[in-house]
Design an enzyme around this catalytic site. Structure first.
Site, PDB file in Angstrom:
ATOM      1  N   SER A 169       0.838  -1.194   0.000  1.00 25.96           N
ATOM      2  CA  SER A 169       0.000   0.000   0.000  1.00 25.96           C
ATOM      3  C   SER A 169       0.872   1.243   0.000  1.00 25.96           C
ATOM      4  O   SER A 169       2.018   1.217   0.473  1.00 25.96           O
ATOM      5  CB  SER A 169      -0.896   0.023   1.244  1.00 25.96           C
ATOM      6  N   ASP A 170       0.355   2.339  -0.526  1.00 27.44           N
ATOM      7  CA  ASP A 170       1.003   3.610  -0.245  1.00 27.44           C
ATOM      8  C   ASP A 170       0.790   3.912   1.240  1.00 27.44           C
ATOM      9  O   ASP A 170       0.032   3.226   1.936  1.00 27.44           O
ATOM     10  CB  ASP A 170       0.434   4.716  -1.144  1.00 27.44           C
ATOM     11  N   TYR A 171       1.462   4.943   1.719  1.00 28.01           N
ATOM     12  CA  TYR A 171       1.533   5.241   3.143  1.00 28.01           C
ATOM     13  C   TYR A 171       0.136   5.355   3.764  1.00 28.01           C
ATOM     14  O   TYR A 171      -0.609   6.277   3.452  1.00 28.01           O
ATOM     15  CB  TYR A 171       2.299   6.544   3.322  1.00 28.01           C
ATOM     16  N   THR A 172      -0.224   4.387   4.581  1.00 27.44           N
ATOM     17  CA  THR A 172      -1.498   4.302   5.327  1.00 27.44           C
ATOM     18  C   THR A 172      -2.724   4.288   4.416  1.00 27.44           C
ATOM     19  O   THR A 172      -3.828   4.605   4.865  1.00 27.44           O
ATOM     20  CB  THR A 172      -1.641   5.438   6.368  1.00 27.44           C
ATOM     21  N   ALA A 173      -2.576   3.890   3.143  1.00 25.01           N
ATOM     22  CA  ALA A 173      -3.717   3.909   2.227  1.00 25.01           C
ATOM     23  C   ALA A 173      -4.805   2.939   2.668  1.00 25.01           C
ATOM     24  O   ALA A 173      -5.997   3.178   2.399  1.00 25.01           O
ATOM     25  CB  ALA A 173      -3.260   3.581   0.809  1.00 25.01           C
TER      26      ALA A 173
END
Length: 725
Positions: free
Chosen positions: A267-271
């Site tokens: 995932s992208d950051y905390t997506a």
């Protein structure tokens, strides 16, 4: 990819907590860390992270750097955890490590994918020497709205250009051997459609047709996977109402079922956590389930998988088989890059200490930078300048500045090596005293007496180099703009300097296409210099004084006004196309022509190239055949130069309205003065295919226009017919 028998045995021996641990990536607080590039969430201190590693509950760490500390973290994972599974160590190495290369958008202006492969290879050598295995690059978003800040990170508005650079960058990061110490694992991002956010607004929604998604936004990712990419990063945006990080039709249906991708998705950051804010998940537990079962194997920083996956497995809402498959993919990638056989690869303090980025890559950085500079305008041949016999005023806030050389997403650059404009230009002059330097204004604010000093310097000079544009914090993540213009304080400076009557060369610095107005637009010469990295000053000097003949071309369309966005060359035909005489009831703006100030593919040279008429090997392309399209190219000037020859096609009649032109191929050709060559391209049916109304990717028989031209608006078309099967 599949696990070898020993790793299948290892997987069978893992507890649920240990399995889930492999699916988490956390900020690397054990090493010097690149702070302030993401919002704070779920921060672990060094002690907490060490204990999690020791417990086998961390699969990867990110954005810390340093071989010695990285080796110690790996030692804990390998020697103190129960199963000894090595960590994967990643970071945002987007366009250079210690040596900073041009922003990807600028490098795309070179129209040389092999250059991107070389700079990615250099970044990999430096990053792995500094204790990294993995980069969150390349960015593959096709971006057609220059208001979006992350335009700077990718290759522009065209799918063919973007696809070529996608594959090249993956090849460069990986090198020839995935298990080698200098292999840096690539991560194509952001999957998918992120470049199409509504209004160019960061993190915004995407409303997109299936045809546009498949024909424009997916191909660079397919090219990257075909080039060997083993990890993919999911995007923040939703696509037609479904967040990309929970989009099973794309993450599983397209990536895995259609394309056969066997690596893992991070995932992208905390997506995954943000599915709650999207309103797609009711709480964090549901967000975990939706993201993981859709196909996001590794959760970045949120900690949701560690918190909720064990219970979801225990309740049967996530099957053990599904959990095992996600873990298997992560372990398989670690296996593929040799971590199980050599867990301390890329973690050699002696190699880091011996690293000499300037000696290794200084010349490459300079060459990449000058190959990225686009000569937009050169009225009266004001450029190149003479090294002697001219008084030059270097005016503008970028003249001496060293803090806006890198561009966005440069975390680890060696600032001691940066060459600013003043130093580069002064070193290139026969008499450095012939250069006067005045700031004139700040980036966003006026300076007391600044304009007066600039006007005085301009009047006393034979030529002005006006160094203006966007500061680097205007582009990149979370830097959307409503008006993509030179900041007002700098525009006022430009108006005053141009009013002196001294010839002005604008050295434009920027992370996107800009709408140029007034004195900036009307200056005698304009160089698009993007953010060029470590060797900025030397590269600009090479071009300004003619040691290098500019050969770059625009990968994005420069608008006449911000209000034209989104503006891109390969727009679809309308039923009422714009006409030159600005008739009513046509597709046009009231205030200005429909088209750009400078079109995609545009760029000038210090020499002059002449194109002959387009010739075809036949008047028809057979269904399974090839058609050769050729034109003569002559260097009609008195300097050696390189020309980007571009092949465009238009499908006259189709089951879906087709773009007015589409780039299909390109080639950079070098010619001596007076030299002539024939440039030929081969066209095949698959290059004419698109997603039809029935959902098939296919070409349709019929009549086509074809151009060989220096940009997307030039040249005379000839026609050919695609015959049916």
């Amino acid at each position: 990819m599949r696990l070898d028998d020993r790793l299948e045995t290892l997987l069978a021996d893992m507890t649920v907590d240990e399995k889930v641990g492999q699916l988490g990536i956390f900020a690397d607080m054990l090493r010097p860390f690149a702070a302030d590039v993401n919002p704070e969430m779920n921060e672990l201190n060094a002690g907490e992270l060490r204990e999690r590693i020791r417990a086998g509950q961390v699969g990867a760490v990110f954005n810390g750097v340093g071989a010695a500390q990285g080796r110690e973290a790996q030692r804990i994972a390998v020697e103190e955890s129960r199963l000894g599974i090595p960590l994967l160590m990643g970071a945002d190495v987007i366009h250079g490590m210690r040596t900073v290369f041009p922003i990807p958008l600028g490098e795309a202006a070179s129209f040389e994918p092999v250059l991107a492969e070389r700079t990615a290879r250099a970044a990999a050598v430096e990053a792995t020497a500094c204790g990294l295995h993995w980069t969150f690059a390349p960015t593959l978003d096709i971006a057609r709205d220059q208001r979006w800040g992350r335009v700077a990170e990718a290759a522009g508005e065209d799918v063919v250009l973007g696809t070529a650079f996608a594959a090249a960058r993956v090849r460069g990061f990986h090198g020839d051997d995935l298990t080698a110490d200098d292999c840096l694992l690539a991560t194509p991002k952001h999957f998918v459609g992120y470049g199409a956010v509504i209004g160019g607004l960061e993190y915004n929604s995407v409303e997109i047709s299936e045809g546009t998604l498949r024909d424009v936004h997916l191909p660079p990712f397919k090219a990257a996977l075909d080039a060997g990419a083993l990890t993919v990063m999911s995007a923040f945006n939703d696509i037609n109402g479904v967040p990309a990080s929970a989009h099973d039709e794309l993450l599983t249906g397209v990536l895995r079922d259609e394309w056969g991708f066997r690596g893992f998705v991070v995932s992208d950051y905390t997506a995954d956590f943000e599915l709650v804010a999207h309103g797609f998940a009711g709480d964090e537990r549901e967000a975990t389930k939706l993201s993981f079962t859709a196909g996001v194997d590794m959760s970045m920083q949120s900690g949701l998988y560690a918190t909720h996956l064990p219970d979801l497995v225990a309740s049967g809402e996530v099957s053990m088989d599904t959990l095992d498959e996600g873990v298997r993919r992560v372990l398989a990638v670690k296996q593929a890059i040799g971590l199980f056989d050599n867990p301390y690869r890329s973690l050699d303090p002696d190699a880091e200490a011996a690293l000499d980025p300037q000696a290794l890559h200084g010349e490459l950085a300079r060459d990449a930078a000058r190959r990225s500079i686009v000569l937009l305008k050169n009225d009266g041949g004001v450029l190149p300048l003479r090294r002697s016999g001219q008084k030059i005023a270097l005016i503008g806030p970028f003249a001496r500045d060293r803090d806006n050389i890198e561009g966005c997403w440069t975390l680890f650059g060696d600032k001691s090596q940066y060459v600013n404009l003043e130093d580069g230009l002064r070193a290139a002059l026969d008499d450095g005293g012939a250069l006067t330097v005045v700031d004139g204004s700040g980036f966003e604010d006026a300076i007391d007496g600044g304009i007066e000093a600039a006007v005085g310097a301009a009047r006393d000079a034979d030529v002005v180099l006006l160094a203006i544009g966007e500061p680097q914090n205007y582009s990149g993540e979370a830097q959307s703009r409503t008006r993509i213009v030179v900041p007002p304080a700098q525009q006022a400076l430009a108006e005053a300097v141009v009013a002196t009557g001294t010839p002005v060369v604008v050295l434009l610095r920027h992370g996107r296409a800009l709408a140029l107005h007034g004195a900036v637009r009307d200056a005698q010469a304009i160089l698009a210099t993007w953010f060029l990295g470590t060797q900025t000053g030397n590269a600009v000097a090479d071009v300004v004084f003619g040691d290098y003949n500019p050969s770059a071309r625009l990968p994005v369309s420069f608008p006449r006004d911000s209000g034209q966005q989104p503006l891109y060359y390969n727009r679809q035909r309308t039923g009422r196309p714009e006409l030159p005489d600005m008739q009513e009831f046509k597709s046009r703006w009231r205030e200005m022509p429909h088209g750009p100030l400078y079109p995609f593919g545009h760029g000038l040279s210090y020499t002059r190239f002449e194109y002959g008429p387009v010739a075809l090997s036949a008047d028809a392309l057979d269904w399974d055949g090839a058609l050769t399209v050729s034109a003569t190219l002559r260097n009609a000037g008195d300097r050696f130069g390189e020309e980007v020859v571009q092949l465009y096609v238009h499908d006259r009649v189709a089951s879906r309205v087709r773009p007015i032109r589409e780039l299909k191929d390109f080639r950079k050709v070098a010619l001596a003065p007076g030299e002539e060559t024939t440039v030929s391209f081969e066209l095949h049916r698959d290059q004419l295919a698109f997603t039809t109304r029935s959902g098939q990717f296919a070409a349709e028989p019929g009549l086509f226009d074809v151009w060989i031209a220096p940009d997307c608006e030039s040249g005379e078309a000839v026609q050919f017919t695609l015959r049916g099967a």
